[in-house]
Each structure stands twice: as structure tokens, then as C-alpha cells.
Design a protein around this motif. Structure first.
Motif, PDB file in Angstrom:
ATOM      1  N   ALA A 504       0.815  -1.222   0.000  1.00 35.33           N
ATOM      2  CA  ALA A 504       0.000   0.000   0.000  1.00 35.33           C
ATOM      3  C   ALA A 504       0.844   1.264   0.000  1.00 35.33           C
ATOM      4  CB  ALA A 504      -0.940  -0.003   1.204  1.00 35.33           C
ATOM      5  N   ASP A 505       2.024   1.195   0.611  1.00 33.61           N
ATOM      6  CA  ASP A 505       2.857   2.402   0.755  1.00 33.61           C
ATOM      7  C   ASP A 505       3.743   2.548  -0.473  1.00 33.61           C
ATOM      8  OD1 ASP A 505       4.123   4.611   1.651  1.00 33.61           O
ATOM      9  OD2 ASP A 505       4.923   3.717   3.485  1.00 33.61           O
ATOM     10  N   THR A 506       3.211   3.137  -1.519  1.00 34.72           N
ATOM     11  CA  THR A 506       3.964   3.292  -2.774  1.00 34.72           C
ATOM     12  C   THR A 506       4.637   4.652  -2.904  1.00 34.72           C
ATOM     13  OG1 THR A 506       1.937   4.047  -3.877  1.00 34.72           O
ATOM     14  CG2 THR A 506       2.447   1.692  -3.984  1.00 34.72           C
ATOM     15  N   ILE A 507       4.195   5.630  -2.123  1.00 38.18           N
ATOM     16  CA  ILE A 507       4.742   6.983  -2.253  1.00 38.18           C
ATOM     17  C   ILE A 507       6.064   7.119  -1.494  1.00 38.18           C
ATOM     18  CG2 ILE A 507       4.325   9.428  -1.800  1.00 38.18           C
ATOM     19  CD1 ILE A 507       1.350   8.872  -2.121  1.00 38.18           C
ATOM     20  N   SER A 508       6.063   6.747  -0.233  1.00 35.69           N
ATOM     21  CA  SER A 508       7.291   6.847   0.575  1.00 35.69           C
ATOM     22  C   SER A 508       7.409   5.601   1.446  1.00 35.69           C
ATOM     23  CB  SER A 508       7.254   8.111   1.435  1.00 35.69           C
ATOM     24  OG  SER A 508       6.075   8.142   2.225  1.00 35.69           O
ATOM     25  N   PRO A 509       7.741   4.473   0.837  1.00 31.87           N
ATOM     26  CA  PRO A 509       7.822   3.214   1.599  1.00 31.87           C
ATOM     27  C   PRO A 509       8.954   3.251   2.635  1.00 31.87           C
ATOM     28  CG  PRO A 509       8.725   2.931  -0.596  1.00 31.87           C
ATOM     29  CD  PRO A 509       8.087   4.279  -0.577  1.00 31.87           C
ATOM     30  N   THR A 510       8.685   2.669   3.786  1.00 30.98           N
ATOM     31  CA  THR A 510       9.686   2.638   4.852  1.00 30.98           C
ATOM     32  C   THR A 510      10.115   1.229   5.221  1.00 30.98           C
ATOM     33  OG1 THR A 510       7.993   2.580   6.600  1.00 30.98           O
ATOM     34  CG2 THR A 510       8.731   4.762   5.854  1.00 30.98           C
ATOM     35  N   VAL A 511       9.421   0.207   4.684  1.00 37.39           N
ATOM     36  CA  VAL A 511       9.716  -1.184   5.040  1.00 37.39           C
ATOM     37  C   VAL A 511      10.402  -1.870   3.863  1.00 37.39           C
ATOM     38  CG1 VAL A 511       8.785  -3.393   5.791  1.00 37.39           C
ATOM     39  CG2 VAL A 511       7.750  -1.251   6.601  1.00 37.39           C
ATOM     40  N   ALA A 512      11.581  -2.444   4.113  1.00 39.51           N
ATOM     41  CA  ALA A 512      12.322  -3.145   3.064  1.00 39.51           C
ATOM     42  C   ALA A 512      11.920  -4.606   2.992  1.00 39.51           C
ATOM     43  CB  ALA A 512      13.824  -3.026   3.306  1.00 39.51           C
ATOM     44  N   SER A 513      11.801  -5.256   4.146  1.00 40.75           N
ATOM     45  CA  SER A 513      11.466  -6.680   4.152  1.00 40.75           C
ATOM     46  C   SER A 513      10.939  -7.067   5.523  1.00 40.75           C
ATOM     47  CB  SER A 513      12.690  -7.532   3.808  1.00 40.75           C
ATOM     48  OG  SER A 513      13.723  -7.349   4.765  1.00 40.75           O
ATOM     49  N   VAL A 514      10.322  -8.243   5.564  1.00 44.73           N
ATOM     50  CA  VAL A 514       9.817  -8.785   6.821  1.00 44.73           C
ATOM     51  C   VAL A 514      10.241 -10.243   6.884  1.00 44.73           C
ATOM     52  CG1 VAL A 514       7.595  -9.264   5.724  1.00 44.73           C
ATOM     53  CG2 VAL A 514       7.747  -9.237   8.211  1.00 44.73           C
ATOM     54  N   ARG A 515      10.740 -10.672   8.030  1.00 42.17           N
ATOM     55  CA  ARG A 515      11.238 -12.040   8.181  1.00 42.17           C
ATOM     56  C   ARG A 515      10.613 -12.690   9.409  1.00 42.17           C
ATOM     57  NH1 ARG A 515      17.245 -12.769   8.745  1.00 42.17           N
ATOM     58  NH2 ARG A 515      16.927 -14.762   7.696  1.00 42.17           N
ATOM     59  N   SER A 516      10.352 -13.974   9.271  1.00 42.91           N
ATOM     60  CA  SER A 516       9.868 -14.765  10.393  1.00 42.91           C
ATOM     61  C   SER A 516      10.506 -16.145  10.295  1.00 42.91           C
ATOM     62  CB  SER A 516       8.338 -14.883  10.354  1.00 42.91           C
ATOM     63  OG  SER A 516       7.950 -15.705   9.263  1.00 42.91           O
ATOM     64  N   ILE A 517      10.101 -17.029  11.163  1.00 38.77           N
ATOM     65  CA  ILE A 517      10.600 -18.395  11.106  1.00 38.77           C
ATOM     66  C   ILE A 517      10.280 -19.025   9.760  1.00 38.77           C
ATOM     67  CG2 ILE A 517       8.497 -19.232  12.204  1.00 38.77           C
ATOM     68  CD1 ILE A 517      12.011 -20.767  12.471  1.00 38.77           C
ATOM     69  N   PHE A 518       9.163 -18.598   9.147  1.00 37.72           N
ATOM     70  CA  PHE A 518       8.771 -19.140   7.847  1.00 37.72           C
ATOM     71  C   PHE A 518       9.650 -18.599   6.731  1.00 37.72           C
ATOM     72  CE2 PHE A 518       4.917 -18.963  10.507  1.00 37.72           C
ATOM     73  CZ  PHE A 518       4.694 -20.326  10.635  1.00 37.72           C
ATOM     74  N   SER A 519      10.329 -17.468   6.993  1.00 37.99           N
ATOM     75  CA  SER A 519      11.268 -16.942   6.007  1.00 37.99           C
ATOM     76  C   SER A 519      12.507 -17.817   5.948  1.00 37.99           C
ATOM     77  CB  SER A 519      11.668 -15.509   6.365  1.00 37.99           C
ATOM     78  OG  SER A 519      10.536 -14.680   6.488  1.00 37.99           O
ATOM     79  N   LEU A 520      12.869 -18.402   7.072  1.00 34.14           N
ATOM     80  CA  LEU A 520      14.046 -19.267   7.109  1.00 34.14           C
ATOM     81  C   LEU A 520      13.754 -20.615   6.469  1.00 34.14           C
ATOM     82  CD1 LEU A 520      15.656 -18.665  10.617  1.00 34.14           C
ATOM     83  CD2 LEU A 520      15.906 -17.388   8.506  1.00 34.14           C
TER      84      LEU A 520
END
Length: 799
Positions: A504-520
Motif C-alpha cells: 500500500a505504501d507506494t509513495i514513501s515506503p519505509t519497510v524493506a522486508s519482513v522475516r519470520s521463522i517461515f522466512s528461514l
């Protein structure tokens, strides 16, 4: 005029009792003061019930915190640095203070499983890109193909498409070691055994790390091997040491400078000593009570020892000067004490109450930088007043009776050149003040705010070196926000909510990535493997003999990645990367790590990051709060900006009301407040001219300047009312000398902070000196000129 019946009689009768009680209270206060702790972290400035503070505390309990020390090895010989690190590792792990060390990465694991970390959609896109490249090349080799038949877009396939994909999956692979781009720096991360590390623990841990390093002969590894120490634990310790050193240094400078000034002013070492000791007793009471009520000092309140000495000495200067003036005029001791306490004490009481009120109103603020400052300074001012109106007279009585203090009467000297004569050039001076005020008001609107947190942190030489040398060593942000869930299902909901925010944040995004145990360990590896096998078949069956040049070499390199044929498990995952998902009980935790895409050193970007993910509401309606030191900083900044304006307004209103109660005249109150209002405008103008900005440290000065700055107008107008019409010049000569000295002592008290190495404390000193000097200048220029103009007009109307 405020009078306490028989006060002088009581002072003369009980002066010994007063001194004994004052000393006993000071002994108790000094003991309690010695137990005060100093907290230099920004978290100490926010209320404990703030969601961000509670989330950070919860994270420390569950995750164990994110603190680490860094040992930075610099040498042109990487192999030597690796040998040094390998020899250090068992020495570090032998310490009970150290949990584990990290400097090496399992490159083989990431290379073998690189494509499994790409989601199904991305793998499909990779397949399509390879297929398009092969198809495009086949079409180019077809002698019967007419380019225009298919159009330019199909015939001109993007030659860099495969290059971009190669960067994506190869970018998943870390370097073999924690090194910079040219492998001249190797970073060893040393993690503490305790989750929440106190300052003493950090000092002990750093000592053990240094000891282990010094136990090895660097020259045997590489002649150019240099070792530096950093990391957020080291930075925290440095911040504390710098603040502590600055507090001690400014205290010695400020107290010594103030004492020297009053010795010169009174031309009496004994008089200066009596005033200083009386004030010292009141400061001991103040910080003893601070221990009982608050229990600790923070970065902003730690310097108040010297500020209270410079501020509280003002009351001693006014009262002792009046005593000395009375004795020199021939009054006996009893009458001199009466003048000192019951006449000058009235003006002193007004200034003390107004100053204390300006501070004590800060108690209603959530920002502890304001609230704790308000309590300590407000109580300190009131105790200083008590010390100068009760303890100092008792000291004077004792000193005169034992013969160590004598003030000989002198023949009264008239000042015929001043009596009945007004201030010369009052109208031009007032006109000039108006012009300066208008210009300063314009310049004040251009004063900026310092949002860069790094400009307000203690930057030791080693910290700066470490920052420069470790640039590029770690690709991912080292300060992610952490969200704690109660179950795996909630983890998935939180991840989904964050990804929605990212989309949703296309104008000034502040989040690069999100990680959890499922990311590993992705749970859909079987489906990903099917796509990877399809890619492998495509490369092996379709690309052979078709592609050439760079595209051929890229697919040959890709062949190594598509050989993976089985999912990896949690047990296979590299230990150094899955540690962050292990909780303090040694179990796999329900953690979600959110990595910023912006630099959080900028307060505005930290606020934007906080606004995006500080509070997360999942699809099921449950609310989670993210834990991060950067969110703490953002909350503190928002709170300080909001409450700074409120505190300034409340202080101004309170001071105006109290001045009105003292003079019982709206006109008199407005005249007394004039130097304060104009002084604030001048302060803003000077700030712009010297390039100074407001920040979350020095903004606490503004309510303080309100309470301090009004004092000069109070003293001048009280003396003017006492002397009567035609006395403006005399008031300036007599009271002006006293307020000049009180201003100098207050400035000296604050100016010690200008010598501080901590940028935040340094900015407090500069702004306080500018504000106090500006309000003093307006008190001795604008107010007397205005009084003279008003008096002259009144005389003309009466003719």
C-alpha cells in the motif's frame, strides 16, 4: 510587603538550631544523592506505560535483546585476520559473560539453496525470463523470420533481463566472512550471555574481550593488524562515559567559575563562602529528595548540579548584597537582616516562586526529560530560596558574632548625577529595541529543527573509526523492529499485515522486508522445487546450442543453483542465522523482524517507520506493538515536539499569573513580562544568525528560560516601585549591578555545558546562554527605556 511577624527575632533566637537542622538534612541528602544512578539511554526519557517502551521490555524478556560488541580487525591480509578470529573464538567462549561469536557465514548452504528462498511467483517469473531469452535467440537464428512481422518489442528482448535475475539469486548469498567489499576489514560480533545487559555487565564483558585480544600477539598474524571495538553495547557504554565525564567536568568548571564571580562581586571570600555553603546545603536536600521520588538521573537531568548552583546563587547575591548595603549604610545587624529577609526577600520570593512554577509545571508532561527536569529544578529553586532566606541569615549572624564577618559602615555617597535625572536617549534606545525585535521575529521563523539523531550522539574517535570501517559489511539493517506473537498463526497474520503495508505504501515506503521463522524454512518448498526442476529442464534441454556469449555463461552459472533436489530443514539451517529466532528459553520463538528501507538516523524517517509499523492490526483484529530503539526515538521526538509547545505555553501563563499576584496590577505584570517576551524573540534571531537548531535536548531549555528570564524584570520593577518616580537611572545602577552578576552566574553555570563533548548537552549550554543573555539585554535596555518614556509622558500630562 510580605512580612512574617517576629521573623528576625526567631532568626536571632534559633539561628544555631537552623544551622544544625540544615547540616543534618544535608548529610542525609548527600548520602541519598550518592545512591542516584545515571541512565543515558533515550528509553529513560519516555513513560514506562508507553506501548513502545513496554514492547521493548517484552522483547528483552522473550528475545533477550539485540545487543552485541564488535571486534573490528583491519589488515590487508584476510587470511591472517581469519586465523586471528579463529584463535580468539575459544578465548571469547571461555568467558561466562559471552554467549556466542559470529564472523563466518555458511556460503555453501546459501549457494545450494538460493532458489528455494525465492517465492513461487518469483520462480515463475525467472522461468518466464529464461524462456523468453531462449525464444528470442531462436527467432534471431531463424533465417525466415521477418523482424517487422513481430514488431520491435518481441524482436528486441531485453538483453539485461538474465543479468538482473542473476543478481537477485546470487545476492541471497552472503560473503564467506563478515568483511567489507575489499576484504580489508573483518568484523567479529560478540553476543552477551545476559539478555538485558547493565552498564557494569557491559564494562566487564568489554574488559574480558579486550583481555582475550591482548593475550594474542597481533604481529605474529600480520604486521598491519589493527583492532577496534564497537557495536551498540560499546556505543551505549561510550554514551554513558561521555555524559558522566561531561557532568563532572561542567560541575567543576561551573561551580568554580560561579564562586570566583561572587568573590569578585562581594570583594569578600567569607561572604562568597557563606552564600556558596548555604546553596550547597540546599542542593544536597534537592538531590536527596530526587533519589526518594525519582531514584535516578537521565541525560538531561544529570547536569542539574551545576545549573542549580548557577541559578540558586542568584538569590544569595540579591540577599547578601542587600545585607551588605544595609550594614554599610550604618544599620545594625538586626535591622540589616530584617531588610535582607523582609524586603529583598519579597522580590526574591516572587522570582523563586515564578521560576519554580515554570519548572514544576513540567511535572504534568509525559516526556521524562521535561517531567524530571521540572521536579528537580523546581524543588531545587525553592530549596535554594529557603537556604538564602533562612540558612544564609543564620550563617551571617553566626559569622558576625564570632568575628569572621565584618562590614564597616561608610559615609553615604549621594549620586547627584542620577537623582531626578532620567535615562538619556530613552526614546532612541526603545526605538532601536523595537526595530531589533521586528527583525529578530522574522529570523526566528527560519530557525530549523535537528532531526538527525547522529548529530546528537556522543561520537568518540573510536566509534567514528568503527562506523567508517564497517560500512558495507552488513547488507541488512542492524536495527529491525521486532513484533512478538503468541502462536505460529499470529506470526503469519503479522507478516501478511506488514506485506499489505509494503504494497500500500507506494509513495514513501519505509519497510524493506519482513522475516519470520517461515522466512528461514519456507513451508512450500515442495512446490518451489517443482518449478526449479522445470527451470533445470528448460536450461538443459532448450538452451543448449542456442545461447551464446554472456547469456550462455549466465545459464551455465545458473545450472549450479538448479541442482537442488530436496527441501532443507530447520536443523540444516546455519546456526548463526537462526539464533535470532531462538527465545531466552532456548526454544523457537514467534518473532517477526521488520527491516526498514530508509535511514532511521533521520528523525522524520524514523517517525514515518514508526507510523507504518509501530502498531500493527492483523486481519483477525488483534493489535501488536513493534519493539525497536528507533521507534523509541521516534516516540520521544513526537512527544517532545508536542509537549515542548505545551510546556512553554503553560510556563508563560503560570509566570504571568504569579507576577500578577505579586504586583496586583495588569499593567505592572505586562511591564515585567516585556523583557521575557522580547528576549525570546531576540533569542530566536540569534539562533538563526549563528546557525543553531532546536533539538530534543535543548528544547527543555525553553521553559527554563521563561522562569529564569522573568527574574530580571521582577527585580528592576520592584526596586523602581521602592525608589519611586525619577529613579530609573538609580535602579539601573544599583539593582542593575546585582542582576548583571546573577545573570553572569547563571550563564557561567550553563556555559560549562558548552565545553561538553556530548552534542546534546553542548546544545543545551549554547541555547541557555543565548536565551539568558537575550532576556537580560532586554531587561536592561527595553524595560528601563520604556519606564522612562512612560514616566516622562506622565510628567508632561501633569503639567
Amino acid at each position: 510587603m510580605l512580612r512574617i511577624p517576629h521573623l528576625c527575632d526567631k532568626l536571632f533566637r534559633y539561628y544555631k538550631h537552623i544551622l544544625i537542622a540544615a547540616f543534618l538534612a544535608a548529610v542525609v541528602g548527600s548520602y541519598l544523592t550518592s545512591r542516584l544512578s545515571l541512565r543515558s539511554d533515550l528509553e529513560a526519557l519516555l513513560p514506562d506505560d508507553f506501548p513502545s517502551v513496554q514492547a521493548l521490555e517484552h522483547m528483552r524478556q522473550e528475545v533477550g535483546g539485540s545487543g552485541r560488541l564488535r571486534v573490528v580487525l583491519e589488515t590487508a591480509d584476510l587470511e591472517a585476520a581469519v586465523r586471528f578470529a579463529r584463535d580468539l573464538e575459544p578465548r571469547f567462549l571461555a568467558s561466562p559473560l559471552i554467549s556466542y561469536v559470529d564472523y563466518e557465514n555458511d556460503v555453501a548452504f546459501y549457494r545450494r539453496n538460493a532458489l528455494l528462498f525465492l517465492d513461487e511467483e518469483t520462480l515463475d517469473s525467472l522461468y518466464d525470463a529464461i524462456e523468453r531469452t531462449i525464444t528470442s535467440r531462436k527467432q534471431a537464428l531463424n533465417p525466415f523470420l521477418i523482424d517487422d512481422l513481430f514488431g520491435e518489442e518481441d524482436a528486441g528482448t531485453n538483453e539485461d533481463e538474465l543479468a538482473g535475475w542473476e543478481e537477485r539469486y546470487e545476492g541471497r548469498q552472503p560473503r564467506a566472512f563478515n568483511t567489507n567489499a575489499d576484504s580489508t576489514v573483518l568484523v567479529i560480533e560478540v553476543f552477551p550471555a545476559e539478555g538485558r545487559s547493565g552498564l557494569q555487565f557491559i564494562q566487564d564483558m568489554l574488559a574480558e574481550v579486550r583481555g582475550a585480544v591482548e593475550s594474542l600477539d597481533r604481529a605474529q598474524y600480520a604486521a598491519d593488524l589493527n583492532v577496534y571495538y564497537g557495536g551498540n553495547l560499546k556505543n551505549r557504554l561510550d554514551e554513558y562515559e561521555v555524559v558522566k565525564s561531561d557532568i563532572l567536568g561542567t560541575a567543576l568548571y561551573g561551580i568554580g567559575g560561579v564562586f570566583l564571580l561572587i568573590v569578585i562581586f562581594f570583594r569578600s571570600f567569607v561572604g562568597a563562602a557563606l552564600v556558596s555553603v548555604s546553596l550547597g546545603l540546599s542542593i544536597a536536600w534537592t538531590f536527596g529528595l530526587t533519589y526518594l521520588v525519582i531514584g535516578e538521573l537521565n541525560t538531561i537531568t544529570g547536569f542539574l548540579f551545576v545549573i542549580l548552583f548557577g541559578l540558586g546563587i542568584d538569590y544569595g547575591i540579591h540577599t547578601f548584597a542587600r545585607y551588605k548595603e544595609s550594614r554599610r549604610s550604618g544599620l545594625n545587624l538586626r535591622d540589616a537582616i530584617d531588610k535582607m529577609v523582609c524586603q529583598t526577600g519579597t522580590a526574591v520570593a516572587t522570582t523563586a516562586v515564578t521560576t519554580a512554577a515554570g519548572f514544576l509545571l513540567l511535572l504534568f508532561m509525559d516526556f521524562k526529560g521535561f517531567a524530571h527536569l521540572g521536579f528537580i529544578a523546581g524543588v531545587g529553586v525553592l530549596f535554594a530560596f529557603i537556604g538564602m532566606v533562612f540558612v544564609l541569615p543564620a550563617f551571617i549572624i553566626l559569622a558576625e558574632r564570632v568575628g569572621v564577618l565584618r562590614v564597616a559602615p561608610v559615609v553615604a555617597r549621594t549620586e547627584p548625577q542620577l537623582e531626578g535625572r532620567g535615562i538619556r536617549f530613552a526614546v532612541p534606545l526603545l526605538s532601536l529595541a523595537v526595530l531589533v525585535t521586528v527583525l529578530a521575529a522574522y529570523l526566528s521563523t527560519r530557525v530549523g529543527f535537528e532531526y538527525d539523531f547522529t548529530n546528537l550522539r556522543a561520537m568518540t574517535p573510536e566509534r567514528q573509526i568503527v562506523g567508517e570501517k564497517t560500512q558495507g559489511v552488513f547488507s541488512r539493517s542492524e536495527s529491525p523492529a521486532v513484533v512478538l506473537a503468541d502462536s505460529r498463526d499470529e506470526v503469519e497474520e503479522i507478516v501478511a499485515a506488514v506485506r499489505e503495508i509494503m504494497v500500500a505504501d507506494t509513495i514513501s515506503p519505509t519497510v524493506a522486508s519482513v522475516r519470520s521463522i517461515f522466512s528461514l524454512v519456507p513451508d512450500d518448498q515442495t512446490q518451489r522445487l517443482e518449478t526449479i526442476r522445470a527451470i533445470r529442464t528448460l536450461v538443459e534441454d532448450e538452451a543448449e546450442g542456442v545461447l551464446e556469449g554472456e547469456d550462455k555463461m549466465r545459464l551455465e552459472r545458473l545450472a549450479a543453483y538448479v541442482q537442488v533436489d530436496a527441501p532443507f530443514t530447520w536443523d540444516e539451517f546455519p546456526a548463526e542465522d537462526k539464533r535470532q529466532f531462538i527465545d531466552t528459553r532456548g526454544e523457537i520463538g514467534n518473532f517477526v523482524f521488520i527491516y526498514p528501507s530508509v535511514s532511521l538516523r533521520d528523525g522524520r524517517q524514523a517517525i514515518a517507520f514508526r507510523n507504518d509499523i509501530g502498531t500493527i492490526t492483523t486481519e483477525s483484529g488483534k493489535v501488536f506493538h513493534a519493539a525497536s530503539s528507533n521507534i523509541i526515538s521516534a516516540d520521544m521526538l513526537l512527544l517532545m515536539i508536542r509537549e515542548g509547545k505545551l510546556a512553554l505555553g503553560l510556563a508563560a501563563i503560570a509566570v504571568f499569573v504569579l507576577v500578577g499576584l505579586d504586583f496586583r496590577s495588569v499593567k505592572a505584570s505586562l511591564l515585567v513580562m516585556l523583557p521575557l517576551a522580547v528576549g525570546f524573540v531576540w533569542m530566536g534571531g540569534v539562533m538563526f544568525l549563528v546557525g543553531m537548531k532546536l533539538n530534543f535536548f535543548n528544547v527543555v531549555v525553553l521553559p527554563s528560560v521563561v522562569g529564569i528570564g522573568v527574574d530580571n524584570g521582577v527585580h528592576i520593577y520592584h526596586r523602581y516601585l521602592e525608589e519611586g518616580p525619577g529613579s530609573v537611572a538609580i535602579v539601573l545602577r544599583r539593582t542593575g549591578r546585582a542582576i548583571t552578576m546573577t545573570t553572569l552566574t547563571t550563564i557561567v553555570g550553563y556555559s560549562g555545558l558548552i565545553m561538553a563533548t556530548h552534542p546534546g548537552l553542548n546544545s543545551i549550554g549554547y541555547l541557555a546562554v543565548i536565551g539568558i543573555a537575550a532576556t537580560f539585554a532586554t531587561a536592561v535596555i527595553a524595560l528601563p527605556s520604556l519606564l522612562q518614556v512612560l514616566e516622562t509622558r506622565k510628567q508632561r500630562r501633569s503639567l
